[in-house]
Design a protein around this motif. Structure first.
Motif, PDB file in Angstrom:
ATOM      1  N   ARG A   1      12.715 -10.212 -11.686  1.00  0.00           N
ATOM      2  CA  ARG A   1      11.539 -10.205 -12.559  1.00  0.00           C
ATOM      3  C   ARG A   1      10.574  -9.119 -12.120  1.00  0.00           C
ATOM      4  NH1 ARG A   1      10.330 -16.455 -11.649  1.00  0.00           N
ATOM      5  NH2 ARG A   1      10.757 -15.647  -9.570  1.00  0.00           N
ATOM      6  N   ARG A   2       9.939  -8.468 -13.098  1.00  0.00           N
ATOM      7  CA  ARG A   2       8.963  -7.429 -12.782  1.00  0.00           C
ATOM      8  C   ARG A   2       7.729  -8.052 -12.149  1.00  0.00           C
ATOM      9  NH1 ARG A   2       7.423  -3.970 -17.609  1.00  0.00           N
ATOM     10  NH2 ARG A   2       6.143  -3.064 -15.995  1.00  0.00           N
ATOM     11  N   ILE A   3       7.251  -7.429 -11.068  1.00  0.00           N
ATOM     12  CA  ILE A   3       6.084  -7.945 -10.351  1.00  0.00           C
ATOM     13  C   ILE A   3       5.088  -6.830 -10.088  1.00  0.00           C
ATOM     14  CG2 ILE A   3       7.260  -9.869  -9.231  1.00  0.00           C
ATOM     15  CD1 ILE A   3       7.439  -8.107  -6.683  1.00  0.00           C
ATOM     16  N   GLU A   4       3.854  -7.241  -9.882  1.00  0.00           N
ATOM     17  CA  GLU A   4       2.791  -6.359  -9.412  1.00  0.00           C
ATOM     18  C   GLU A   4       2.061  -7.123  -8.326  1.00  0.00           C
ATOM     19  OE1 GLU A   4      -1.210  -5.138 -11.461  1.00  0.00           O
ATOM     20  OE2 GLU A   4       0.449  -3.937 -12.273  1.00  0.00           O
TER      21      GLU A   4
ATOM     22  N   ILE B   1      -2.270   3.216  -4.719  1.00  0.00           N
ATOM     23  CA  ILE B   1      -3.561   2.707  -4.285  1.00  0.00           C
ATOM     24  C   ILE B   1      -4.396   2.457  -5.531  1.00  0.00           C
ATOM     25  CG2 ILE B   1      -5.672   3.233  -3.008  1.00  0.00           C
ATOM     26  CD1 ILE B   1      -3.889   5.049  -1.211  1.00  0.00           C
ATOM     27  N   ASP B   2      -4.911   1.229  -5.644  1.00  0.00           N
ATOM     28  CA  ASP B   2      -5.726   0.858  -6.791  1.00  0.00           C
ATOM     29  C   ASP B   2      -6.888   0.001  -6.303  1.00  0.00           C
ATOM     30  OD1 ASP B   2      -6.499   0.624  -9.477  1.00  0.00           O
ATOM     31  OD2 ASP B   2      -5.351  -1.223  -9.725  1.00  0.00           O
ATOM     32  N   ASP B   3      -8.104   0.388  -6.641  1.00  0.00           N
ATOM     33  CA  ASP B   3      -9.317  -0.316  -6.204  1.00  0.00           C
ATOM     34  C   ASP B   3      -9.372  -0.486  -4.695  1.00  0.00           C
ATOM     35  OD1 ASP B   3     -10.404  -0.569  -8.751  1.00  0.00           O
ATOM     36  OD2 ASP B   3      -9.420  -2.491  -9.120  1.00  0.00           O
ATOM     37  N   GLY B   4      -8.889   0.508  -3.963  1.00  0.00           N
ATOM     38  CA  GLY B   4      -8.949   0.473  -2.514  1.00  0.00           C
ATOM     39  C   GLY B   4      -7.884  -0.389  -1.859  1.00  0.00           C
ATOM     40  N   CYS B   5      -6.948  -0.914  -2.661  1.00  0.00           N
ATOM     41  CA  CYS B   5      -5.869  -1.758  -2.147  1.00  0.00           C
ATOM     42  C   CYS B   5      -4.529  -1.071  -2.389  1.00  0.00           C
ATOM     43  CB  CYS B   5      -5.827  -3.104  -2.878  1.00  0.00           C
ATOM     44  SG  CYS B   5      -7.351  -4.042  -2.859  1.00  0.00           S
ATOM     45  N   TYR B   6      -3.517  -1.484  -1.635  1.00  0.00           N
ATOM     46  CA  TYR B   6      -2.151  -1.098  -1.978  1.00  0.00           C
ATOM     47  C   TYR B   6      -1.710  -1.954  -3.164  1.00  0.00           C
ATOM     48  CZ  TYR B   6      -1.103   1.642   2.246  1.00  0.00           C
ATOM     49  OH  TYR B   6      -1.065   2.600   3.221  1.00  0.00           O
ATOM     50  N   GLU B   7      -0.964  -1.348  -4.066  1.00  0.00           N
ATOM     51  CA  GLU B   7      -0.395  -2.097  -5.177  1.00  0.00           C
ATOM     52  C   GLU B   7       1.086  -1.753  -5.279  1.00  0.00           C
ATOM     53  OE1 GLU B   7      -2.647  -2.738  -8.947  1.00  0.00           O
ATOM     54  OE2 GLU B   7      -0.971  -1.587  -9.761  1.00  0.00           O
ATOM     55  N   ILE B   8       1.919  -2.771  -5.246  1.00  0.00           N
ATOM     56  CA  ILE B   8       3.369  -2.593  -5.332  1.00  0.00           C
ATOM     57  C   ILE B   8       3.808  -2.960  -6.745  1.00  0.00           C
ATOM     58  CG2 ILE B   8       5.615  -3.396  -4.512  1.00  0.00           C
ATOM     59  CD1 ILE B   8       4.246  -4.119  -1.856  1.00  0.00           C
ATOM     60  N   ASP B   9       4.489  -2.033  -7.409  1.00  0.00           N
ATOM     61  CA  ASP B   9       5.149  -2.307  -8.679  1.00  0.00           C
ATOM     62  C   ASP B   9       6.633  -2.360  -8.397  1.00  0.00           C
ATOM     63  OD1 ASP B   9       2.818  -2.263 -10.238  1.00  0.00           O
ATOM     64  OD2 ASP B   9       2.910  -0.093 -10.450  1.00  0.00           O
ATOM     65  N   GLY B  10       7.284  -3.412  -8.841  1.00  0.00           N
ATOM     66  CA  GLY B  10       8.709  -3.524  -8.584  1.00  0.00           C
ATOM     67  C   GLY B  10       9.288  -4.783  -9.185  1.00  0.00           C
ATOM     68  N   ARG B  11      10.303  -5.319  -8.520  1.00  0.00           N
ATOM     69  CA  ARG B  11      10.979  -6.537  -8.989  1.00  0.00           C
ATOM     70  C   ARG B  11      11.143  -7.484  -7.817  1.00  0.00           C
ATOM     71  NH1 ARG B  11      12.729  -6.348 -14.198  1.00  0.00           N
ATOM     72  NH2 ARG B  11      12.752  -4.276 -15.087  1.00  0.00           N
ATOM     73  N   ASP B  12      11.092  -8.789  -8.129  1.00  0.00           N
ATOM     74  CA  ASP B  12      11.307  -9.788  -7.086  1.00  0.00           C
ATOM     75  C   ASP B  12      12.808 -10.004  -6.892  1.00  0.00           C
ATOM     76  OD1 ASP B  12      12.117 -11.393  -9.211  1.00  0.00           O
ATOM     77  OD2 ASP B  12      10.568 -12.905  -8.921  1.00  0.00           O
ATOM     78  N   ALA B  13      13.178 -10.937  -6.036  1.00  0.00           N
ATOM     79  CA  ALA B  13      14.588 -11.173  -5.717  1.00  0.00           C
ATOM     80  C   ALA B  13      15.390 -11.632  -6.930  1.00  0.00           C
ATOM     81  CB  ALA B  13      14.691 -12.218  -4.600  1.00  0.00           C
ATOM     82  N   GLU B  14      14.721 -12.250  -7.925  1.00  0.00           N
ATOM     83  CA  GLU B  14      15.401 -12.704  -9.140  1.00  0.00           C
ATOM     84  C   GLU B  14      15.430 -11.637 -10.226  1.00  0.00           C
ATOM     85  OE1 GLU B  14      12.924 -14.944  -7.733  1.00  0.00           O
ATOM     86  OE2 GLU B  14      14.610 -15.722  -6.596  1.00  0.00           O
TER      87      GLU B  14
ATOM     88  N   GLY C   1      12.109  -9.526  -0.176  1.00  0.00           N
ATOM     89  CA  GLY C   1      13.163  -9.431  -1.181  1.00  0.00           C
ATOM     90  C   GLY C   1      12.750  -8.692  -2.439  1.00  0.00           C
ATOM     91  N   TRP C   2      11.682  -7.903  -2.351  1.00  0.00           N
ATOM     92  CA  TRP C   2      11.208  -7.158  -3.515  1.00  0.00           C
ATOM     93  C   TRP C   2      11.841  -5.780  -3.541  1.00  0.00           C
ATOM     94  CZ3 TRP C   2       5.534  -8.017  -1.705  1.00  0.00           C
ATOM     95  CH2 TRP C   2       5.214  -9.371  -1.798  1.00  0.00           C
ATOM     96  N   THR C   3      12.190  -5.326  -4.730  1.00  0.00           N
ATOM     97  CA  THR C   3      12.648  -3.956  -4.934  1.00  0.00           C
ATOM     98  C   THR C   3      11.441  -3.143  -5.388  1.00  0.00           C
ATOM     99  OG1 THR C   3      14.816  -4.750  -5.616  1.00  0.00           O
ATOM    100  CG2 THR C   3      14.240  -2.484  -6.210  1.00  0.00           C
ATOM    101  N   VAL C   4      11.099  -2.108  -4.652  1.00  0.00           N
ATOM    102  CA  VAL C   4       9.895  -1.332  -4.937  1.00  0.00           C
ATOM    103  C   VAL C   4      10.217  -0.187  -5.883  1.00  0.00           C
ATOM    104  CG1 VAL C   4       8.108   0.124  -3.924  1.00  0.00           C
ATOM    105  CG2 VAL C   4       8.889  -1.910  -2.710  1.00  0.00           C
ATOM    106  N   ARG C   5       9.458  -0.131  -6.975  1.00  0.00           N
ATOM    107  CA  ARG C   5       9.535   1.007  -7.888  1.00  0.00           C
ATOM    108  C   ARG C   5       8.478   2.027  -7.499  1.00  0.00           C
ATOM    109  NH1 ARG C   5       7.403   2.715 -13.014  1.00  0.00           N
ATOM    110  NH2 ARG C   5       5.836   1.107 -12.831  1.00  0.00           N
ATOM    111  N   ARG C   6       7.283   1.497  -7.122  1.00  0.00           N
ATOM    112  CA  ARG C   6       6.187   2.394  -6.773  1.00  0.00           C
ATOM    113  C   ARG C   6       5.172   1.656  -5.914  1.00  0.00           C
ATOM    114  NH1 ARG C   6       2.362   4.827 -11.432  1.00  0.00           N
ATOM    115  NH2 ARG C   6       2.063   2.624 -11.790  1.00  0.00           N
TER     116      ARG C   6
END
Length: 107
Positions: free
Chosen positions: A69-72, A54-67, A46-51
């Motif tokens: 709220r901004r999430i990372e 790759i950070d520190d060898g991991c995937y990083e999702i910036d976006g919003r949750d179902a409510e 239920g996350w909306t992806v903004r971007r």
């Protein structure tokens, strides 16, 4: 002489090991899941992806949750396991009540 070479060999390898320790997800690129699979994982949660980056060898999702709220979210690139989930602070608080800057009475 052997002792000196052993110490020098250890010192030559030691800094490289320290540099690799900075990566949270040290996984060969051949073992990574594709980016579209990461996007699908976000959609399923239920996350909306903004971007997705790759950070520190991991995937990083910036976006919003179902409510909304901004999430990372930090995702392991091979297993797609959530390593870290953070709620981000909003940059501007538009829904905060505004005060009159004059400071006077409202007559």
């Amino acid at each position: 002489m052997k002792k000196t070479l052993t110490i020098l060999g250890f010192l030559a390898v030691f800094p490289a090991g320290g540099a690799m320790a900075d990566d949270d997800c040290f996984v060969p690129m051949a073992d990574w899941q594709p980016r579209d699979v990461v996007a699908r994982l976000a959609e399923e949660n239920g996350w909306t992806v903004r971007r997705i980056k790759i950070d520190d060898g991991c995937y990083e999702i910036d976006g919003r949750d179902a409510e909304g709220r901004r999430i990372e979210v930090t995702i392991h690139p091979a297993t797609l396991q959530v390593i870290e989930f953070e709620y981000e602070d909003e940059d501007d608080d538009d829904d905060r009540p505004r005060r009159d800057r004059k400071g006077g009475d409202d007559d």
